[in-house]
Structures are given as structure tokens and as C-alpha cells.
Write a protein that holds these residues in place. Structure first.
Motif, PDB file in Angstrom:
ATOM      1  N   ARG A  23       0.836  -1.197   0.000  1.00  0.00           N
ATOM      2  CA  ARG A  23       0.000   0.000   0.000  1.00  0.00           C
ATOM      3  C   ARG A  23       0.868   1.243   0.000  1.00  0.00           C
ATOM      4  N   PRO A  24       0.274   2.382  -0.397  1.00  0.00           N
ATOM      5  CA  PRO A  24       1.040   3.629  -0.344  1.00  0.00           C
ATOM      6  C   PRO A  24       1.504   3.924   1.087  1.00  0.00           C
ATOM      7  N   TRP A  25       2.649   4.554   1.176  1.00  0.00           N
ATOM      8  CA  TRP A  25       3.167   4.959   2.482  1.00  0.00           C
ATOM      9  C   TRP A  25       2.296   6.050   3.090  1.00  0.00           C
ATOM     10  N   ASP A  26       2.246   6.051   4.395  1.00  0.00           N
ATOM     11  CA  ASP A  26       1.482   7.026   5.170  1.00  0.00           C
ATOM     12  C   ASP A  26       2.457   7.690   6.143  1.00  0.00           C
ATOM     13  N   PRO A  27       2.289   8.977   6.437  1.00  0.00           N
ATOM     14  CA  PRO A  27       3.181   9.614   7.410  1.00  0.00           C
ATOM     15  C   PRO A  27       3.239   8.867   8.750  1.00  0.00           C
ATOM     16  N   VAL A  33       9.360   2.671  10.028  1.00  0.00           N
ATOM     17  CA  VAL A  33      10.475   2.717   9.073  1.00  0.00           C
ATOM     18  C   VAL A  33      11.765   3.069   9.806  1.00  0.00           C
ATOM     19  N   PHE A  34      11.695   4.043  10.690  1.00  0.00           N
ATOM     20  CA  PHE A  34      12.869   4.430  11.480  1.00  0.00           C
ATOM     21  C   PHE A  34      13.404   3.230  12.251  1.00  0.00           C
ATOM     22  N   THR A  63       8.036  12.494   1.168  1.00  0.00           N
ATOM     23  CA  THR A  63       8.636  13.065  -0.039  1.00  0.00           C
ATOM     24  C   THR A  63       9.148  12.015  -1.023  1.00  0.00           C
ATOM     25  N   VAL A  64       9.987  11.090  -0.580  1.00  0.00           N
ATOM     26  CA  VAL A  64      10.594  10.111  -1.487  1.00  0.00           C
ATOM     27  C   VAL A  64       9.520   9.262  -2.170  1.00  0.00           C
ATOM     28  N   ALA A  65       8.549   8.783  -1.402  1.00  0.00           N
ATOM     29  CA  ALA A  65       7.490   7.948  -1.981  1.00  0.00           C
ATOM     30  C   ALA A  65       6.653   8.714  -2.998  1.00  0.00           C
ATOM     31  N   SER A  66       6.273   9.939  -2.671  1.00  0.00           N
ATOM     32  CA  SER A  66       5.453  10.700  -3.620  1.00  0.00           C
ATOM     33  C   SER A  66       6.247  11.099  -4.853  1.00  0.00           C
ATOM     34  N   GLU A  67       7.539  11.426  -4.685  1.00  0.00           N
ATOM     35  CA  GLU A  67       8.370  11.758  -5.844  1.00  0.00           C
ATOM     36  C   GLU A  67       8.572  10.556  -6.760  1.00  0.00           C
ATOM     37  N   ALA A  68       8.677   9.360  -6.194  1.00  0.00           N
ATOM     38  CA  ALA A  68       8.802   8.163  -7.026  1.00  0.00           C
ATOM     39  C   ALA A  68       7.588   8.041  -7.935  1.00  0.00           C
TER      40      ALA A  68
END
Length: 190
Positions: A23-27, A33-34, A63-68
Motif C-alpha cells: 500500500r502507499p506509504w502514510d506519514p 520505518v525508522f 517526499t521520497v514515496a510521492s516523488e517516485a
């Protein structure tokens, strides 16, 4: 008026595997992830920053996920379906001329259970059927036995060795290149 690739492509997908959900990443995923990226094996074999900070994790899931996605790729959270826990990350950096380059990392608690191979098969199937790929490839250092097993279990075929192809933490590394084609036996069935 300029329209981004992401707008033309619509929303990022949610993909269902046998045992995983991509699924898409969520904040809200930043803390998980950390925690996962503190693992020495993730830092050893991938290009994640080292040391890995909470700010790195926040940037990754936002940022990284949305830019991809905006640049023609996809970066998804791998969630174990049975527990809802983060199992890792899976993505295609881009698809150019029908070739998708994929990468992944697996959280320590999820290793050795077939979850990442399931996620790789699931993403590869989507790339063939929805993402415009005719070929999906990945590179892995031959000594990264876990990642080699993931690629092979997902049906990828080793094609050769690319000498000093990867720049990783101030060193050049040889990598094995693996691929699967849409017209390989079983490739379109992934």
C-alpha cells in the motif's frame, strides 16, 4: 497548464499478494520505518542513509514515496496481511522503455518467511499488467544471500555479474543482475 505524471496515472495502487498487502506509504509509518532501518543488514546492503534518523524516515514515507510516483515509479509499504505489521518496502524506481528496476528491504522480524518474495511477485505482476513493463530487473550483491533467495523465489533469473556497478558507502560493489520477462514461462502469471 502543466500536468504531472502522477496526475495522469491517478492514485498509487494498493496491491494484494498471498500473504502481504502493498500500500502507499502514510506519514504514520515513519516510526516503523525508522525502527526497521536501524538494522545493520538494511544499512549494509541498501542505500539508506547511515546513520538513519527519524527525519530520514519521515522524508521517505512522504517526499521520497510521492516523488517516485510523480517520476513514473512506485514505492510501497509491505504489510504482513495476518498481523498488519510493516514487513518492508518494495518499489520500482521507474519504468523506461518497458524496463522496471525494482528494489526492496525487509524488516528484521519479517525475514525468512517468504513475505518479501510474495511482495516482489505481487509488484512484478502489477508492473506487467498495469505499469507498462515488459521486463523487471533488480541488482543484488552476491553475498547478500537473503536478497538472492528473495529474487530467485519470486521467479527472477540471474543473468550475470556487473562489475563495480554499485556505489555504496564509499566503495564500489559488484552486483548480480536478475530479471523476469513478461513472456518468460510463468512471467505473465506472476
Amino acid at each position: 497548464m502543466l500536468v504531472s505524471v502522477a496526475t495522469l496515472r491517478g492514485s498509487q495502487p494498493t496491491l494484494t499478494g498471498t500473504r502481504v498487502l502493498l500500500r502507499p506509504w502514510d506519514p504514520a509509518d515513519a516510526d516503523a520505518v525508522f525502527a526497521a532501518c536501524q538494522d545493520v543488514e538494511i544499512q549494509r546492503w541498501t542505500t539508506v542513509p547511515s546513520p538513519y534518523s527519524l527525519a530520514d524516515a519521515v522524508g521517505y514515507v512522504t517526499t521520497v514515496a510521492s516523488e517516485a510516483w510523480e517520476h513514473g515509479g512506485v514505492l510501497l509499504a509491505v504489510i504482513e496481511a495476518a498481523t498488519g505489521q510493516l514487513a518492508g518496502s518494495m518499489g520500482a524506481h521507474h519504468v523506461i522503455d518497458g524496463v522496471a528496476q525494482v528494489g526492496y528491504w525487509t524488516a528484521p522480524a519479517a525475514r525468512g518467511r517468504g513475505l518479501t518474495s510474495d511482495a516482489l511477485r505481487t509488484l512484478t505482476r502489477w508492473l506487467f499488467h498495469e505499469g507498462g513493463a515488459a521486463r523487471v530487473e533488480l541488482v543484488v550483491e552476491p553475498a547478500n544471500v537473503g536478497s538472492v533467495r528473495v529474487a530467485e523465489a519470486a521467479g527472477f533469473i540471474r543473468e550475470g555479474l556487473l562489475r563495480q556497478r554499485l556505489a555504496l558507502r564509499f566503495r564500489r560493489a559488484d552486483v548480480a543482475i536478475y530479471s523476469v520477462l513478461a513472456n518468460d514461462p510463468g512471467g505473465s502469471d506472476l
